[in-house]
Structure formats: structure tokens, C-alpha cells
Write a protein that holds these residues in place. Sequence first.
Motif, PDB file in Angstrom:
ATOM      1  N   SER A   1      11.308 -13.494  12.898  1.00  0.00           N
ATOM      2  CA  SER A   1      10.358 -13.472  11.739  1.00  0.00           C
ATOM      3  C   SER A   1       8.904 -13.910  12.265  1.00  0.00           C
ATOM      4  O   SER A   1       7.713 -13.282  11.993  1.00  0.00           O
ATOM      5  N   LEU A   2       8.749 -15.292  12.828  1.00  0.00           N
ATOM      6  CA  LEU A   2       7.731 -15.645  13.340  1.00  0.00           C
ATOM      7  C   LEU A   2       6.887 -14.784  14.336  1.00  0.00           C
ATOM      8  O   LEU A   2       5.799 -14.490  14.540  1.00  0.00           O
ATOM      9  N   ALA A   3       7.798 -14.362  15.341  1.00  0.00           N
ATOM     10  CA  ALA A   3       7.377 -13.340  16.409  1.00  0.00           C
ATOM     11  C   ALA A   3       6.553 -12.049  16.072  1.00  0.00           C
ATOM     12  O   ALA A   3       5.886 -11.551  16.636  1.00  0.00           O
ATOM     13  N   LEU A   4       7.450 -11.587  14.752  1.00  0.00           N
ATOM     14  CA  LEU A   4       6.988 -10.433  14.491  1.00  0.00           C
ATOM     15  C   LEU A   4       5.344 -10.445  13.809  1.00  0.00           C
ATOM     16  O   LEU A   4       4.826  -9.186  13.671  1.00  0.00           O
ATOM     17  N   LEU A   5       5.028 -11.651  13.725  1.00  0.00           N
ATOM     18  CA  LEU A   5       3.717 -11.785  13.153  1.00  0.00           C
ATOM     19  C   LEU A   5       2.555 -11.411  14.434  1.00  0.00           C
ATOM     20  O   LEU A   5       1.500 -11.232  14.158  1.00  0.00           O
ATOM     21  N   ARG A   6       3.216 -11.407  15.592  1.00  0.00           N
ATOM     22  CA  ARG A   6       2.416 -11.348  16.984  1.00  0.00           C
ATOM     23  C   ARG A   6       2.531 -10.101  17.585  1.00  0.00           C
ATOM     24  O   ARG A   6       1.876  -9.566  17.919  1.00  0.00           O
ATOM     25  N   THR A   7       3.914  -9.539  17.498  1.00  0.00           N
ATOM     26  CA  THR A   7       4.380  -8.382  18.408  1.00  0.00           C
ATOM     27  C   THR A   7       5.695  -7.826  17.770  1.00  0.00           C
ATOM     28  O   THR A   7       6.394  -8.521  17.272  1.00  0.00           O
ATOM     29  N   SER A   8       5.599  -6.586  18.061  1.00  0.00           N
ATOM     30  CA  SER A   8       6.788  -5.859  17.564  1.00  0.00           C
ATOM     31  C   SER A   8       7.460  -5.204  19.133  1.00  0.00           C
ATOM     32  O   SER A   8       8.653  -4.427  18.838  1.00  0.00           O
ATOM     33  N   GLY A   9       6.627  -5.526  20.127  1.00  0.00           N
ATOM     34  CA  GLY A   9       7.244  -4.899  21.424  1.00  0.00           C
ATOM     35  C   GLY A   9       8.562  -5.479  21.944  1.00  0.00           C
ATOM     36  O   GLY A   9       8.587  -6.944  21.741  1.00  0.00           O
ATOM     37  N   ARG A  10       9.493  -4.726  22.309  1.00  0.00           N
ATOM     38  CA  ARG A  10      10.675  -5.509  22.557  1.00  0.00           C
ATOM     39  C   ARG A  10      10.464  -6.317  23.904  1.00  0.00           C
ATOM     40  O   ARG A  10      11.266  -7.254  24.021  1.00  0.00           O
ATOM     41  N   ASP A  11       9.635  -5.794  24.895  1.00  0.00           N
ATOM     42  CA  ASP A  11       9.789  -6.656  26.159  1.00  0.00           C
ATOM     43  C   ASP A  11       9.056  -8.032  25.844  1.00  0.00           C
ATOM     44  O   ASP A  11       9.467  -9.355  26.234  1.00  0.00           O
ATOM     45  N   GLU A  12       8.036  -8.071  24.941  1.00  0.00           N
ATOM     46  CA  GLU A  12       7.441  -9.368  24.556  1.00  0.00           C
ATOM     47  C   GLU A  12       8.198 -10.236  23.742  1.00  0.00           C
ATOM     48  O   GLU A  12       8.371 -11.491  23.654  1.00  0.00           O
ATOM     49  N   LEU A  13       8.986  -9.467  22.659  1.00  0.00           N
ATOM     50  CA  LEU A  13      10.092 -10.309  21.962  1.00  0.00           C
ATOM     51  C   LEU A  13      11.087 -11.029  22.926  1.00  0.00           C
ATOM     52  O   LEU A  13      11.539 -12.061  22.791  1.00  0.00           O
ATOM     53  N   GLN A  14      11.590 -10.183  23.706  1.00  0.00           N
ATOM     54  CA  GLN A  14      12.650 -10.688  24.724  1.00  0.00           C
ATOM     55  C   GLN A  14      12.270 -12.008  25.441  1.00  0.00           C
ATOM     56  O   GLN A  14      12.946 -13.132  25.591  1.00  0.00           O
TER      57      GLN A  14
END
Length: 324
Positions: free
Chosen positions: A305-318
Motif C-alpha cells: 500500500s505504501l509502495a503504491l504511493l510511489r510506483t506501480s511498476g513490478r520491477d520497482e515493487l520487487q
Amino acid sequence: MKKVYILATGGTISAAGEEGKTSGYHDGKFDVHELLESIKGVGEIAALEGEQILNISSDDITCGDWIALAKRINRLAEDPSIDGVVITHGTNTMEETAYFLNLTVKTRKPVVLTGSMRPATANSADGPQNLYEAVSLAASKEAEGKGVLVVFADGIFSADRVQKVNCFRPAAFDGKDFGCIGYMQDSVPRFLQLPAKKHTVDTEFTVEGVDVLPKVEIAYFYADADPDILEFLSSRAQGLILAGAGSGLMSKSWKQEIRKLSERIPIVRTTRVGNGMVSWDHCDEELKTIPGQTLIPVKARILLSLALLRTSGRDELQNIFQLY
């Protein structure tokens, strides 16, 4: 003398029931000042000030409450006269609040959560000792820079590892495979290891300017689980956590549905087991999912949830899940 600020949110530590009994109680019967008055010797540890920021069962805490709590701690931490902060909290979602604060609070000053498994009116109430130790830890030099901590039944736990593992006994928390990071011996902290993950001032997350978090749901897999639940949950959310069997695995029918859904929203694989690690597997390439590493499902939900404030890219989330 050090100064410790108490933020009380309710929970069993503030509860009252039939005298001597450990069950059948009601939360929120004692405010922060009454709690502090019940603890012998705590005034010799630190100068104390506090407020009743919430007065609810931790079952009722919301993401909005987390944001407000983090913002309040950040403001308190700016006050040079305050050396540490203690949050009294219900045990049912304490591990979630602790992890959220660990990612969003911006201070090296000690921030410590505690609570109790027994109400204040029980013969063997555990709240006073837990709160005494939490104040002692928050007032200690040793706790500085170690992120958000939980103190419970003489154990010191890091926010990223702590987990409620018993719904009945006073020693209700553990650090999973990693154990506690130290012990409290009355007012003295004895650290045995350091938190390994990035936290507080070293994270990329902030609650400043944030009022609402992206919605993330959790799907719990079990034998013969209906895959239609995945479509229902994903239609309501911007991200999805899978609490899979074993090392985060699921049935062929679930995989077919996940393969379609991962084109639309990020999906993170975790395990319902509560211990171990969900690392990269060939199914992540096939399903376009993200391994949740050592995070339990409820903490993976917070991080996504916090990460989605910054990005929705799979590589970045990984990469974020590998860091935190």
C-alpha cells in the motif's frame, strides 16, 4: 531526567471487567493518566506526559488512524524536550501498527509499542509491567536508531519481525524464526542483535501530505478455494496479497485467475504459515507476481500500500520487497 510521551490508543491494557477475572472485559475504561498512576516506580525512570489519541479496540483501527498516529509522532519527535514515545495499543493488530510506523515515522528517537493480554482488573494484569518496561526502553540511549520496537513480556521485538503468536497467554508475541532482538530486565534493555531491514529515517515512505492509502486486499488460499474470490477482491483494490499454502503456492485454478489479474494490478505472494521466506520462484515469472520475502500477509499489505504511493511498476515493487 529523560522525558517520554505516551500516546494511548485503547486496547486490553485500558480494559476493565469483573475483579480478578481475565476474560469478559471491556476496552477503554482507563485513560492514559490512570494507567500511569498504576505503575510503581515509573516516575523515577522518566518524566511522563501523555494524551488519549484514540480509545478503541485495535480491531477497529483504520489506515486513517495509522496516518494520524505517524504524523503525531513525527511532530512530537521534533520537540527537543521529548526523548522517546510510547504507544499503548491493543494486541490484535499491534504488529501491523508497529510495521506501518516503522516505515513512516521520521525520527531516530525510540518509538515503543506495548499493551497487555489481561485487563487492568485481573489478579495477574500484565499491563503495568509491560508499560513500565516500554517507558524504560523509550528513555534509554540504547534504543535510539533501532526503529520502532515492541516490548511485551520482557521481550524486545523489531517491528518488521514481531508477530502475535498466541491469543491466550501473556507471552503473546514472538519474532518468528529470528526471535526477539533483546530483553528487558526491569528498567534495563539488553540488546542481543540489531534490526536488519531499513526503517524510519532511512525509508522512502512518508505520510506528509497523505490522507488515504491505496487499497490492498488479502486473499487466503486453502484446499479447494474458489478462485472467484480473487476477482471479487481485486475489483475493490489497487493491489492484492496472496496468503498462499507452503511457500506461497496455490492451485491451478487460482493460478489461471492470477495470471489474468496480474496484468491489471500488482500481486504479491506470501505464506499463510507465518514463518519462513517466500523467495523468487518460476511461478513469479509465469504469473507476474512478486515474492513477499519474510513478510507475513498483513505486513506485506502495508508495504504494498505504501509502495503504491510511489510506483506501480513490478520491477520497482520487487526491489522494495527485497529492501523491506
